[in-house]
Scaffold this active site. Structure first.
Site, PDB file in Angstrom:
ATOM      1  CG  ASP A  92      -4.043   5.525  -5.060  1.00  0.00           C
ATOM      2  OD1 ASP A  92      -4.762   4.050  -5.510  1.00  0.00           O
ATOM      3  OD2 ASP A  92      -3.145   5.215  -4.171  1.00  0.00           O
ATOM      4  CD  GLU A 150       7.819   1.654  -1.242  1.00  0.00           C
ATOM      5  OE1 GLU A 150       7.511   0.684  -1.787  1.00  0.00           O
ATOM      6  OE2 GLU A 150       6.514   2.154  -0.379  1.00  0.00           O
ATOM      7  CB  SER A 172      14.778  -4.564  -1.484  1.00  0.00           C
ATOM      8  OG  SER A 172      13.376  -4.957  -2.123  1.00  0.00           O
ATOM      9  CG  PHE A 212      -1.707   2.984   5.071  1.00  0.00           C
ATOM     10  CD1 PHE A 212      -1.914   3.942   4.204  1.00  0.00           C
ATOM     11  CD2 PHE A 212      -0.750   1.866   4.826  1.00  0.00           C
ATOM     12  CE1 PHE A 212      -1.489   4.102   2.668  1.00  0.00           C
ATOM     13  CE2 PHE A 212      -0.262   1.631   3.320  1.00  0.00           C
ATOM     14  CZ  PHE A 212      -0.395   2.865   2.409  1.00  0.00           C
TER      15      PHE A 212
END
Length: 279
Positions: A102, A11, A9, A209
């Site tokens: 978050d 994202e 899959s 990140f």
């Protein structure tokens, strides 16, 4: 597990501008040729991208592909989550990714739900078995976890609440995933835990990140990437080799699929897909 029973899959994140939407539409058309099982679509902190997430998901559905919108509980009310679930159900969406999310800057309270397991419980109470629910897993532990045991129990609570499967935070250390799976099996968890895969396009952005989300870049990879400086072609070529090797090892050791964090870019994911012969 045979290849055709595994879940592969992709994202995406919802675009913020008409230009971004056009670029994503073109990139998604190219990604669709890979025949992923589904496209997941992220959901901003506190539901900040709620409408754009819904628009992107519905567009994917209209194109004939499966979509799995993210749903974050932080900053949300029961009424807002109920409304979103009703919209998704009415539009034929049957797959969700339920996350804590978050806490947005300046928000003092998390909202009606503090943890993802509470969101999963609410979804099940409201909709029964209408949705296949994915949750997040952290092979290298959540950055806010008190300790590894607490993190593992937090993950188990999400599954016990009614989740069907999980997608991990990205990682580059195979042993972290293998150890996490062993720990899960030791406490009776046998649901699919799909590795999250991050292609390497830029060292500086990846390092920034990764430091934020707690994903370790192994020293040998970090040093090699640093040595290339601004040579983006070498960074991408090395990154493809590293990530291909990781994916091959994961699949050879029984991983139930792969979930690619595309960052709305198709080239590196397509190259990995082809190298791994996933189509």
């Amino acid at each position: 597990m045979t290849q055709n029973k595994r879940t592969f899959s992709l994202e995406l994140f919802p675009p913020q501008t008409p230009e971004g939407a056009a670029k994503l539409r073109a990139a998604r058309a190219r990604m669709a040729t890979l025949k992923p099982r589904f496209f997941s679509v992220t959901f901003g902190a506190g539901g900040s991208t709620r409408d754009r997430t819904l628009e992107t998901v519905l567009e994917i559905q209209r194109e004939g592909y499966q979509a799995a919108p993210h749903l974050s509980c932080i900053g949300s009310t029961r009424e807002s989550i109920r409304s979103i679930l009703e919209q998704y159900r009415a539009n034929g969406i049957r797959h969700l990714v339920a996350l804590r999310g978050d806490l947005p800057s300046g928000m003092a309270r998390p909202g009606a739900f503090r943890y993802a397991n509470e969101l999963v419980e609410f979804i099940r109470a409201e909709t029964g078995d209408c949705f296949h629910i994915e949750v997040a897993a952290y092979p290298e532990y959540h950055p806010q976890a008190k300790n590894p045991q607490d993190d593992l129990q937090s993950f188990k609570r999400k599954l016990d609440a009614g989740a069907n499967s999980a997608i991990t935070q990205y990682f580059y250390n195979f042993d972290a995933y293998a150890h996490f799976i062993d720990e899960c099996q030791a406490i009776g968890i046998d649901l699919p835990i799909v590795p999250g895969i991050m292609p390497i396009a830029s060292y500086s952005s990846l390092a920034r990140f990764s430091d934020t989300c707690g994903a370790e870049i192994p020293r040998w990879i970090r040093k090699k990437l640093e040595s290339y400086g601004d040579d983006s072609a070498s960074i991408r070529a090395f990154g493809l080799d590293v990530v291909t090797g990781l994916c091959e090892r994961l699949l050879a050791n029984g991983a139930p699929g792969l979930h690619f964090y595309t960052l709305n870019q198709d080239a590196l994911t397509a190259a990995l897909w082809q190298r791994l012969r996933l189509s």
